[in-house]
Scaffold this motif. Structure first.
Motif, PDB file in Angstrom:
ATOM      1  N   GLU A  70       0.811  -1.096  -0.046  1.00 52.81           N
ATOM      2  CA  GLU A  70       0.106  -0.062   0.059  1.00 52.81           C
ATOM      3  C   GLU A  70       0.826   1.371  -0.059  1.00 52.81           C
ATOM      4  O   GLU A  70       0.646   1.849  -0.678  1.00 52.81           O
ATOM      5  CB  GLU A  70      -0.869  -0.131   1.256  1.00 52.81           C
ATOM      6  CG  GLU A  70      -2.140  -1.218   1.336  1.00 52.81           C
ATOM      7  CD  GLU A  70      -1.322  -2.373   1.696  1.00 52.81           C
ATOM      8  OE1 GLU A  70      -0.311  -2.497   2.487  1.00 52.81           O
ATOM      9  OE2 GLU A  70      -1.887  -3.377   1.205  1.00 52.81           O
ATOM     10  N   ALA A  71       1.889   1.185   0.878  1.00 53.83           N
ATOM     11  CA  ALA A  71       2.863   2.334   0.820  1.00 53.83           C
ATOM     12  C   ALA A  71       3.547   2.761  -0.374  1.00 53.83           C
ATOM     13  O   ALA A  71       3.669   3.750  -0.849  1.00 53.83           O
ATOM     14  CB  ALA A  71       3.818   2.291   1.954  1.00 53.83           C
ATOM     15  N   ARG A  95       2.495   1.795  -3.477  1.00 54.71           N
ATOM     16  CA  ARG A  95       1.618   2.228  -4.421  1.00 54.71           C
ATOM     17  C   ARG A  95       1.288   3.607  -4.421  1.00 54.71           C
ATOM     18  O   ARG A  95       1.164   4.506  -5.291  1.00 54.71           O
ATOM     19  CB  ARG A  95       0.173   1.381  -4.534  1.00 54.71           C
ATOM     20  CG  ARG A  95       0.114   0.093  -4.902  1.00 54.71           C
ATOM     21  CD  ARG A  95      -1.139  -0.702  -5.007  1.00 54.71           C
ATOM     22  NE  ARG A  95      -1.202  -1.828  -5.599  1.00 54.71           N
ATOM     23  CZ  ARG A  95      -0.716  -3.030  -4.620  1.00 54.71           C
ATOM     24  NH1 ARG A  95      -0.652  -2.842  -3.444  1.00 54.71           N
ATOM     25  NH2 ARG A  95      -0.753  -4.034  -5.366  1.00 54.71           N
ATOM     26  N   ASP A  96       1.250   3.932  -3.027  1.00 50.84           N
ATOM     27  CA  ASP A  96       0.908   5.294  -2.762  1.00 50.84           C
ATOM     28  C   ASP A  96       2.077   6.354  -3.408  1.00 50.84           C
ATOM     29  O   ASP A  96       2.069   7.389  -3.859  1.00 50.84           O
ATOM     30  CB  ASP A  96       0.666   5.765  -1.263  1.00 50.84           C
ATOM     31  CG  ASP A  96       0.283   7.046  -0.747  1.00 50.84           C
ATOM     32  OD1 ASP A  96      -0.327   7.709  -1.569  1.00 50.84           O
ATOM     33  OD2 ASP A  96       0.944   7.662   0.003  1.00 50.84           O
ATOM     34  N   GLU A  97       3.237   5.725  -2.802  1.00 51.97           N
ATOM     35  CA  GLU A  97       4.660   6.674  -3.005  1.00 51.97           C
ATOM     36  C   GLU A  97       5.217   6.625  -4.572  1.00 51.97           C
ATOM     37  O   GLU A  97       5.462   7.516  -5.179  1.00 51.97           O
ATOM     38  CB  GLU A  97       5.614   6.203  -2.171  1.00 51.97           C
ATOM     39  CG  GLU A  97       5.183   6.430  -0.798  1.00 51.97           C
ATOM     40  CD  GLU A  97       6.117   5.995   0.220  1.00 51.97           C
ATOM     41  OE1 GLU A  97       6.069   6.341   1.513  1.00 51.97           O
ATOM     42  OE2 GLU A  97       7.297   5.128   0.022  1.00 51.97           O
ATOM     43  N   GLY A 120       3.053   5.837  -7.091  1.00 44.23           N
ATOM     44  CA  GLY A 120       2.205   6.202  -7.781  1.00 44.23           C
ATOM     45  C   GLY A 120       2.049   5.654  -9.344  1.00 44.23           C
ATOM     46  O   GLY A 120       2.480   4.496  -9.504  1.00 44.23           O
ATOM     47  N   ARG A 138       7.890  11.976  -2.927  1.00 41.90           N
ATOM     48  CA  ARG A 138       6.537  11.609  -2.337  1.00 41.90           C
ATOM     49  C   ARG A 138       7.152  10.964  -0.872  1.00 41.90           C
ATOM     50  O   ARG A 138       6.530  11.090   0.482  1.00 41.90           O
ATOM     51  CB  ARG A 138       5.531  10.891  -2.879  1.00 41.90           C
ATOM     52  CG  ARG A 138       4.953  11.709  -3.735  1.00 41.90           C
ATOM     53  CD  ARG A 138       3.814  10.966  -4.417  1.00 41.90           C
ATOM     54  NE  ARG A 138       4.171   9.758  -5.372  1.00 41.90           N
ATOM     55  CZ  ARG A 138       4.474  10.123  -6.588  1.00 41.90           C
ATOM     56  NH1 ARG A 138       4.392  11.375  -7.231  1.00 41.90           N
ATOM     57  NH2 ARG A 138       4.884   9.079  -7.384  1.00 41.90           N
TER      58      ARG A 138
END
Length: 183
Positions: free
Chosen positions: A46-47, A49-51, A53, A99
């Motif tokens: 999850e982290a 995917r978030d960072e 992008g 990010r």
């Protein structure tokens, strides 16, 4: 570099290392692949995917372990030309690290730039111009003993000072007494 990295780590920064190999045969972007591997350690999907992008597929071209960490990652879209693809790759990695550094400051240490491939140096030049607002410090080390005017690092050292936050620190070798003190 090691002392600075140790201080940064005690202050809560994440320190990631890459080293340019003296031996020929390493793939392009090798020190950046090492940095990305360090970045992947301990991060949840999850982290990531978030960072990462939308640029995760681009970054996976440098470090395929990202595909294992993010199953189902598609191939990057085709670019009209190689320079556009390279720009997208540089922007994707730089944006991801920026990010990530918003959550926790980061120090990237790239050692032995005198052995770096041209692609790795171009990525360093790009990143230097894009991280002004990030909590990201990039520290490169090199020996300048054999830098001819045609050496890729010589060219990069001419480009990097154009960036406002670039600083070059020249360290002199130790004299005989200092070497004795270290021993």
């Amino acid at each position: 570099a090691e002392e600075l990295a140790a201080v940064a780590a005690t202050k809560g920064a994440e320190v990631l290392w890459g080293r340019c190999p003296e031996e020929r045969g390493a793939p392009p972007y090798w020190p950046w692949a090492q940095v990305i591997r360090g970045y992947l350690r301990g991060r949840s999907p999850e982290a990531l995917r978030d960072e990462m992008g939308a640029g995760a597929a681009d970054v996976a071209q440098i470090e395929p372990q990202l595909r294992t960490a993010l199953p189902g990652l598609e191939d990057p879209p085709g670019a009209p030309d190689p320079e556009a693809a390279r720009f997208r790759l540089f922007d994707s990695l730089t944006s991801a690290l920026a990010r990530a550094s918003a959550k926790r400051p980061m120090v990237l240490v790239i050692e032995d730039l005198h052995w770096a491939d041209g692609s790795s140096l171009k990525l360093l030049e790009f990143m230097a111009g894009e991280i002004e607002q990030a909590r990201l410090l990039v520290l490169g080390t090199y020996r300048d003993v054999d830098l001819s005017r045609s050496h890729p690092l010589f060219v990069s050292l001419g480009e990097l000072p154009r960036h406002r936050l670039f600083r070059r620190v020249v360290l002199k070798g130790l004299d005989k007494e200092a070497v004795g003190a270290v021993i």
